[in-house]
Design an enzyme around this catalytic site. Structure first.
Site, PDB file in Angstrom:
ATOM      1  CB  SER A  86      -2.257   6.457   3.632  1.00 28.57           C
ATOM      2  OG  SER A  86      -3.549   7.005   3.768  1.00 28.57           O
ATOM      3  CB  ALA A 118      -8.129   3.699  12.120  1.00 26.13           C
ATOM      4  CG  HIS A 138      -5.071   2.013   5.086  1.00 25.51           C
ATOM      5  ND1 HIS A 138      -4.592   3.279   5.287  1.00 25.51           N
ATOM      6  CD2 HIS A 138      -5.739   2.057   3.904  1.00 25.51           C
ATOM      7  CE1 HIS A 138      -4.939   4.059   4.274  1.00 25.51           C
ATOM      8  NE2 HIS A 138      -5.645   3.339   3.427  1.00 25.51           N
ATOM      9  CG  ASP A 158      -4.982   7.461   6.799  1.00 25.29           C
ATOM     10  OD1 ASP A 158      -5.749   8.163   6.117  1.00 25.29           O
ATOM     11  OD2 ASP A 158      -4.214   6.620   6.304  1.00 25.29           O
TER      12      ASP A 158
END
Length: 185
Positions: A16, A34, A52, A85
Protein backbone atom coordinates in the site's frame (compact mmCIF):
# COMPACT_ATOMS: atom_id res chain seq x y z
CA UNK A 1 -6.07 4.28 -21.85
CA UNK A 2 -4.13 5.36 -18.80
CA UNK A 3 -1.33 3.50 -17.08
CA UNK A 4 -2.42 0.34 -15.29
CA UNK A 5 -0.17 -0.77 -12.44
CA UNK A 6 -0.52 -3.78 -10.15
CA UNK A 7 1.24 -3.90 -6.78
CA UNK A 8 1.10 -7.30 -5.14
CA UNK A 9 2.71 -8.88 -2.13
CA UNK A 10 2.20 -10.40 1.28
CA UNK A 11 0.45 -8.86 4.27
CA UNK A 12 2.39 -5.98 5.81
CA UNK A 13 4.95 -6.06 2.98
CA UNK A 14 4.59 -2.35 2.15
CA UNK A 15 2.50 -2.73 -0.99
CA UNK A 16 0.00 0.00 0.00
CA UNK A 17 2.81 2.40 0.85
CA UNK A 18 4.49 1.69 -2.51
CA UNK A 19 1.19 2.28 -4.33
CA UNK A 20 0.73 5.57 -2.45
CA UNK A 21 4.27 6.63 -3.38
CA UNK A 22 3.69 5.81 -7.06
CA UNK A 23 0.38 7.68 -7.06
CA UNK A 24 2.09 10.80 -5.72
CA UNK A 25 4.81 10.52 -8.39
CA UNK A 26 2.22 10.63 -11.18
CA UNK A 27 1.33 14.21 -10.21
CA UNK A 28 -2.41 13.85 -10.82
CA UNK A 29 -5.47 14.18 -8.60
CA UNK A 30 -5.54 10.91 -6.66
CA UNK A 31 -8.81 9.17 -5.99
CA UNK A 32 -8.26 6.54 -3.30
CA UNK A 33 -10.79 3.74 -3.69
CA UNK A 34 -11.12 1.91 -0.40
CA UNK A 35 -12.74 -1.50 -0.71
CA UNK A 36 -12.88 -2.08 3.05
CA UNK A 37 -15.95 -1.35 5.11
CA UNK A 38 -15.68 0.02 8.61
CA UNK A 39 -16.74 -2.17 11.51
CA UNK A 40 -17.05 -0.33 14.83
CA UNK A 41 -17.31 -3.71 16.61
CA UNK A 42 -13.77 -4.62 15.51
CA UNK A 43 -11.26 -2.18 17.05
CA UNK A 44 -8.25 -3.86 15.40
CA UNK A 45 -9.86 -3.50 11.95
CA UNK A 46 -10.71 0.13 12.68
CA UNK A 47 -7.08 0.73 13.68
CA UNK A 48 -5.89 -0.66 10.33
CA UNK A 49 -8.29 1.58 8.43
CA UNK A 50 -7.21 4.61 10.49
CA UNK A 51 -3.54 3.91 9.71
CA UNK A 52 -4.30 3.96 5.98
CA UNK A 53 -6.34 7.15 6.33
CA UNK A 54 -3.62 8.96 8.27
CA UNK A 55 -0.99 8.22 5.60
CA UNK A 56 -3.02 9.75 2.78
CA UNK A 57 -2.48 13.38 1.81
CA UNK A 58 -5.39 15.69 2.64
CA UNK A 59 -5.96 16.59 -1.02
CA UNK A 60 -6.73 13.00 -2.05
CA UNK A 61 -10.36 12.11 -2.62
CA UNK A 62 -11.46 8.92 -0.86
CA UNK A 63 -14.33 6.76 -2.07
CA UNK A 64 -15.63 3.76 -0.15
CA UNK A 65 -16.41 1.13 -2.79
CA UNK A 66 -16.91 -2.30 -1.25
CA UNK A 67 -18.66 -3.86 -4.26
CA UNK A 68 -19.30 -1.69 -7.35
CA UNK A 69 -15.69 -1.33 -8.45
CA UNK A 70 -16.19 -1.54 -12.22
CA UNK A 71 -18.81 1.24 -12.23
CA UNK A 72 -16.55 3.45 -10.11
CA UNK A 73 -13.59 2.91 -12.44
CA UNK A 74 -15.75 3.63 -15.50
CA UNK A 75 -16.74 7.03 -14.04
CA UNK A 76 -13.13 8.19 -13.59
CA UNK A 77 -11.91 11.43 -15.11
CA UNK A 78 -8.98 10.93 -17.53
CA UNK A 79 -6.75 13.38 -15.64
CA UNK A 80 -7.04 11.46 -12.37
CA UNK A 81 -5.13 8.62 -10.77
CA UNK A 82 -7.18 5.87 -9.15
CA UNK A 83 -5.59 3.88 -6.33
CA UNK A 84 -7.63 0.77 -5.47
CA UNK A 85 -6.74 -0.74 -2.10
CA UNK A 86 -7.30 -3.66 -2.04
CA UNK A 87 -8.47 -6.32 -4.45
CA UNK A 88 -8.34 -8.97 -1.73
CA UNK A 89 -10.88 -7.09 0.33
CA UNK A 90 -13.02 -6.54 -2.77
CA UNK A 91 -12.97 -10.28 -3.50
CA UNK A 92 -13.96 -10.96 0.12
CA UNK A 93 -16.90 -8.58 -0.24
CA UNK A 94 -18.13 -10.58 -3.25
CA UNK A 95 -17.72 -14.13 -1.93
CA UNK A 96 -21.50 -14.41 -1.77
CA UNK A 97 -21.69 -14.34 -5.58
CA UNK A 98 -22.25 -17.69 -7.27
CA UNK A 99 -19.64 -18.81 -9.80
CA UNK A 100 -21.48 -17.51 -12.88
CA UNK A 101 -22.07 -14.10 -11.29
CA UNK A 102 -18.44 -13.98 -10.19
CA UNK A 103 -17.19 -14.75 -13.70
CA UNK A 104 -19.42 -11.98 -15.06
CA UNK A 105 -18.13 -9.55 -12.41
CA UNK A 106 -14.51 -10.33 -13.29
CA UNK A 107 -15.13 -10.10 -17.04
CA UNK A 108 -16.77 -6.69 -16.56
CA UNK A 109 -13.91 -5.56 -14.31
CA UNK A 110 -11.16 -6.60 -16.75
CA UNK A 111 -13.02 -5.03 -19.69
CA UNK A 112 -13.45 -1.79 -17.74
CA UNK A 113 -9.79 -1.65 -16.72
CA UNK A 114 -8.80 -1.80 -20.38
CA UNK A 115 -11.10 1.08 -21.35
CA UNK A 116 -10.50 3.63 -18.58
CA UNK A 117 -8.45 6.68 -19.57
CA UNK A 118 -7.30 7.47 -16.02
CA UNK A 119 -4.14 6.01 -14.50
CA UNK A 120 -4.97 3.12 -12.15
CA UNK A 121 -2.99 1.44 -9.39
CA UNK A 122 -4.30 -1.78 -7.88
CA UNK A 123 -3.09 -3.22 -4.59
CA UNK A 124 -3.57 -6.99 -4.23
CA UNK A 125 -2.51 -9.57 -1.73
CA UNK A 126 -0.61 -12.65 -2.84
CA UNK A 127 -2.31 -15.81 -1.64
CA UNK A 128 -1.70 -19.49 -2.03
CA UNK A 129 2.00 -19.62 -1.10
CA UNK A 130 1.23 -21.82 1.88
CA UNK A 131 -1.09 -24.64 2.79
CA UNK A 132 -4.40 -25.22 1.07
CA UNK A 133 -7.14 -23.67 3.25
CA UNK A 134 -9.07 -26.27 5.24
CA UNK A 135 -12.46 -24.69 4.55
CA UNK A 136 -14.32 -24.24 1.25
CA UNK A 137 -14.74 -20.46 1.68
CA UNK A 138 -10.99 -20.10 2.22
CA UNK A 139 -10.24 -22.10 -0.92
CA UNK A 140 -12.80 -20.08 -2.86
CA UNK A 141 -11.18 -16.81 -1.72
CA UNK A 142 -7.67 -18.02 -2.53
CA UNK A 143 -8.63 -19.29 -5.96
CA UNK A 144 -10.69 -16.22 -6.90
CA UNK A 145 -8.07 -13.73 -5.79
CA UNK A 146 -5.18 -15.69 -7.30
CA UNK A 147 -6.94 -15.95 -10.65
CA UNK A 148 -7.98 -12.28 -10.58
CA UNK A 149 -4.41 -11.12 -9.87
CA UNK A 150 -3.10 -13.30 -12.68
CA UNK A 151 -5.68 -12.03 -15.17
CA UNK A 152 -5.16 -8.41 -14.17
CA UNK A 153 -1.39 -8.77 -14.37
CA UNK A 154 -1.68 -9.68 -18.04
CA UNK A 155 -3.33 -6.35 -18.93
CA UNK A 156 -1.13 -4.17 -16.69
CA UNK A 157 1.65 -1.95 -17.96
CA UNK A 158 3.70 -2.68 -14.85
CA UNK A 159 3.48 -5.31 -12.11
CA UNK A 160 5.39 -4.91 -8.85
CA UNK A 161 5.99 -7.49 -6.13
CA UNK A 162 6.68 -6.09 -2.67
CA UNK A 163 8.40 -8.54 -0.32
CA UNK A 164 10.80 -8.27 2.56
CA UNK A 165 10.82 -4.49 2.40
CA UNK A 166 11.91 -4.49 -1.24
CA UNK A 167 10.11 -3.72 -4.48
CA UNK A 168 10.66 -5.88 -7.54
CA UNK A 169 9.45 -4.74 -10.94
CA UNK A 170 8.21 -8.04 -12.33
CA UNK A 171 7.55 -6.45 -15.72
CA UNK A 172 11.29 -5.91 -16.10
CA UNK A 173 12.63 -8.94 -14.24
CA UNK A 174 10.06 -11.51 -15.28
CA UNK A 175 8.50 -12.98 -18.36
CA UNK A 176 4.76 -13.04 -18.95
CA UNK A 177 3.17 -16.43 -19.35
CA UNK A 178 2.32 -17.21 -22.98
CA UNK A 179 -1.11 -15.96 -23.99
CA UNK A 180 -2.37 -19.50 -24.58
CA UNK A 181 -1.68 -20.47 -20.96
CA UNK A 182 -3.45 -17.38 -19.60
CA UNK A 183 -6.43 -17.95 -21.87
CA UNK A 184 -7.04 -21.34 -20.21
CA UNK A 185 -8.34 -19.50 -17.15
Amino acid sequence: MGKVILITGAARSGKSEWAEYLAQQLGKQVVYIATATENPDDPEWQKRIAAHQQRRPQNWVTLAVPRELSATLADAKPQSCLLVDSLGTWVTNLLDEDEISWQNTIAEFLDTVQLVAADMLFVAEEVGWGVVPAYPIGRQFRDRLGTLVRQLGVVCDTVYLVAGGHVLNLSVLGTSLPTAINEEL
